[in-house]
Enzyme design. Structure first.
Site, PDB file in Angstrom:
ATOM      1  N   GLY A 176      41.463  42.597  32.846  1.00 62.13           N
ATOM      2  CA  GLY A 176      42.829  42.999  32.523  1.00 62.13           C
ATOM      3  C   GLY A 176      42.955  44.510  32.497  1.00 62.13           C
ATOM      4  O   GLY A 176      42.271  45.243  33.224  1.00 62.13           O
ATOM      5  N   SER A 177      43.812  45.010  31.608  1.00 66.42           N
ATOM      6  CA  SER A 177      44.135  46.440  31.591  1.00 66.42           C
ATOM      7  C   SER A 177      42.997  47.326  31.124  1.00 66.42           C
ATOM      8  O   SER A 177      43.081  48.554  31.263  1.00 66.42           O
ATOM      9  CB  SER A 177      45.363  46.675  30.707  1.00 66.42           C
ATOM     10  OG  SER A 177      46.512  46.106  31.311  1.00 66.42           O
ATOM     11  N   THR A 178      41.923  46.773  30.565  1.00 63.63           N
ATOM     12  CA  THR A 178      40.779  47.623  30.246  1.00 63.63           C
ATOM     13  C   THR A 178      40.192  48.230  31.522  1.00 63.63           C
ATOM     14  O   THR A 178      39.568  49.291  31.480  1.00 63.63           O
ATOM     15  CB  THR A 178      39.678  46.845  29.487  1.00 63.63           C
ATOM     16  OG1 THR A 178      39.172  45.798  30.325  1.00 63.63           O
ATOM     17  CG2 THR A 178      40.236  46.231  28.196  1.00 63.63           C
ATOM     18  N   PHE A 179      40.426  47.574  32.658  1.00 64.12           N
ATOM     19  CA  PHE A 179      39.903  48.070  33.937  1.00 64.12           C
ATOM     20  C   PHE A 179      40.682  49.287  34.424  1.00 64.12           C
ATOM     21  O   PHE A 179      40.240  49.973  35.349  1.00 64.12           O
ATOM     22  CB  PHE A 179      39.971  46.958  34.980  1.00 64.12           C
ATOM     23  CG  PHE A 179      39.169  47.216  36.229  1.00 64.12           C
ATOM     24  CD1 PHE A 179      37.793  47.092  36.223  1.00 64.12           C
ATOM     25  CD2 PHE A 179      39.786  47.591  37.412  1.00 64.12           C
ATOM     26  CE1 PHE A 179      37.047  47.331  37.372  1.00 64.12           C
ATOM     27  CE2 PHE A 179      39.063  47.822  38.569  1.00 64.12           C
ATOM     28  CZ  PHE A 179      37.677  47.698  38.541  1.00 64.12           C
TER      29      PHE A 179
END
Length: 641
Positions: free
Chosen positions: A326-329
């Site tokens: 998800g947005s951690t990437f």
């Protein structure tokens, strides 16, 4: 006809000659026999004495004591306990059924175990001891010993068995041991004799399996005198074996116990890494299981309960499972853009809530859009459109390369079972594995950690540790083996511009400490312990849904990564809550609580939390402490049982 004197004399000479020849032959035979007897009685005396001894002396292997496992503070994670068992040797027993019948009068025997033992005796070599009853009481052992003359081939024994005093806390890390099976023996070209000792235990999964040879030790031996029916009369001498090497892990039992209680009933995982040396301070999967049940022989009913649980307690989620990050990437995509020189910290992108690419519309999580955003704000607000645009400028190859530099796409070097590589896709991968060409939409999806991208919670913790320090940190789970320290894994300097890393850290700081940040409600209130993080929510279904309207297993995963303190990083944390919904609402509060617990080395003061949250936190701390006390009491009761 009368014989002449001449004939008589000739006949007498012949008889005398034959007598002498026969006498000489007899003397030669007697001499040879005497010499042979002397050779056997004098010169070969030692050899024949040994043969005679072997007729009345047996050599038994002594199982080695398995090495113990400790946490970083010296608390026992795995040790050995004395257990009593009854074994039988077929070549000494004679009539197996009759001996079993007599034994059953003295000791209560499990019919299933007896059946297994009889089958094992009939298929194993006759000299091999087979366990008939395991974990019997001292009273039972005493009755068998007193009645030994009536039980040929039966031996009461004291053995060692593995025990895990912390029960569920380290099941996924340390694993468990179990009796050697035929499948285990098949892995060895020439199995050691110790592996054929009845119910000898070897590591099955986890560290117990990965360090089996070091933990096992070397078997000893004893010579015992036996009578005509094979009954042991006395022990003649003993050669002790070598105890297995003790091990010390980098994990902290108290922190691990807290995390298990904090995760509660969630299907979740958490990892804490010391960013100075790469030490894994905690690595927990929930729910878990009690490894002691596997050592003692888990029942079919208990195993089915574990196997059929949809929260998968048997899985080591921290290393075995890989999730879309998800947005951690977005940390990866942003760094790739900065390193490629296609974006600067002040460059902006307008977000209307979506982006048209070809005939497809890619939406931002905020349908009304974020307006014009720069790098810091894109991380703070987790704007998807900013990263769609950036990915098209950078390309998947540079994004994939940055992911690998941050520790993604490669299995971390930790001695746990089924450690996954995760997946950082690129054009060659799709062509090779899927037989298709890479598309622009694949790049767009990958930019926000969706599509083909997969990472494990441990990889996520490594990623944020590298961002926090600028070093190629590797996780270290084993601190020492046999007293020999393993090298620190703090790593050398990453080939990434330190200024670019500072931009990313500043964005992560805003995520936590800006009022508009996605994780502002989970901030730390103490100025000297402020944390920096990034929320993530990864879709399970290929469409946006309201989590409350779909079954649990179809809801989004919640993710969060962070490091703290911001000015002088000490730890990196990764949390994944399966089907937990939003990263900001579910994973971030858990990560904040774990971070404070690790930094303080125990329960943090209430002023570490925002004032509006302290009442809830106080009640939560009390509940967690109650859970930990109850679990400790249950574990102590289970150990006594």
């Amino acid at each position: 006809m009368r014989r002449t004197p001449r004939d008589t004399a000739e006949s007498s000479r012949k008889i005398t000659r034959r007598g002498l020849m026969l006498g000489a032959a007899q003397v030669a035979f007697a001499g040879t026999l005497a010499m042979r007897m002397r050779y056997m009685q004098v010169e070969q005396a030692d050899e024949f004495r040994l043969l005679a001894e072997e007729n009345r002396i047996n050599i038994h292997l002594i199982p080695p004591s398995r090495g113990r496992i400790f946490d970083r503070n010296g608390r026992v994670i795995a040790e050995n306990e004395n257990t009593y068992r009854i074994t039988m040797r077929r070549e000494d027993a004679g009539d197996i059924d009759d001996v079993i019948r007599r034994l059953s009068v003295l000791v209560e025997l499990d019919p299933a175990e007896v059946k297994r033992a009889i089958e094992e005796m009939r298929t194993s070599p006759p000299f091999l001891q087979v366990t008939v009853a395991d974990r019997v009481s001292w009273e039972s052992i005493s009755r068998v010993a007193v009645n030994a003359p009536a039980l040929p081939g039966v031996t009461p024994e004291v053995g060692l068995s593995r025990v895990y005093p912390q029960h569920e806390n380290f099941a996924h890390v340390v694993g468990y041991v179990g009796p050697v099976s035929e499948r285990d023996l098949a892995r060895y070209e020439d199995p050691e004799p110790v592996l054929r000792i009845p119910r000898f235990q070897i590591g099955k999964v986890g560290i117990e399996a990965k360090f089996e040879e070091q933990l096992r030790g070397k078997a000893g031996a004893k010579r015992v005198e036996v009578n005509a029916v094979g009954r042991v009369m006395r022990e003649l001498d003993r050669r002790e074996g070598a105890t297995g090497a003790d091990m010390q892990l980098t994990v902290d039992s108290d922190l691990q116990d807290y995390i298990k209680a904090r995760l509660g009933e969630e299907s979740a995982s958490a990892v804490v890494i010391d960013v100075e040396n790469g030490d894994v301070l905690a690595i927990a999967s929930a729910p878990s299981y009690d490894p002691n049940k596997f050592v003692r022989g888990i029942s079919v009913a208990d195993y089915n309960v574990l196997r059929e649980n949809n929260h998968r307690p048997l899985a080591s989620k921290t290393v075995q499972d890989a999730y879309p990050p998800g947005s951690t990437f977005k940390l990866v995509t942003a760094l790739a853009g900065l390193e490629a020189g296609v974006i600067g910290p002040d460059d902006t992108v307008y977000c209307p809530g979506h982006m048209e690419i070809g005939s497809r519309r890619f939406h931002c999580w905020k349908r009304s859009g974020h307006g014009r955003v720069n790098l810091e704000n894109s991380l703070r607000d987790s704007c998807d459109v900013f990263y769609y645009d950036l990915a098209l400028k950078v390309g998947i190859e540079k994004i994939a390369d940055m992911g690998r530099r941050l520790g993604l796409g490669t299995a971390p070097d930790v001695p746990m079972s089924a450690v996954t590589d995760g997946l950082i896709p690129d054009k060659d991968w799709k062509r090779r594995e899927r037989g298709a060409e890479w598309r622009i939409g694949d790049t767009v999806n990958a930019s926000i950690g969706q599509g083909y991208v997969l990472t494990s919670p441990l990889q996520q913790a490594v990623m944020v540790a590298r961002v926090a320090t600028g070093r190629a940190i590797e996780p270290r789970l084993v601190r020492s083996v046999g007293g020999v320290e393993t090298p620190s894994r703090g790593g050398g300097t990453l080939d990434i511009d330190p200024t670019h890393l500072k931009y990313i850290r500043k964005g992560m700081f805003s995520v936590m400490n800006s009022r508009r940040g996605t994780a502002y409600r989970s901030r730390i209130a103490l100025d000297h312990m402020l944390m920096a993080g990034k929320t993530g929510t990864s879709q399970v279904l290929n469409r946006v849904v309201n989590s409350k309207e779909v079954p649990w297993e179809h809801r989004d995963h919640a993710l969060f990564v962070n490091f703290a303190p911001y000015d002088a990083p000490r730890i990196a944390v990764s949390v994944v809550v399966e089907h937990g919904g939003g990263g900001s609402s579910t994973a971030a509060p858990i990560a904040r609580d774990i971070t404070l617990q690790a930094l303080f080395g125990g329960t943090p003061p209430l002023d570490a939390y925002p004032s509006s949250d302290r009442g809830r936190i106080e009640a939560q701390q009390q509940e967690i402490e109650r859970i930990r006390r109850e679990r400790a009491a249950a574990a102590a009761a289970g150990s006594r049982a």
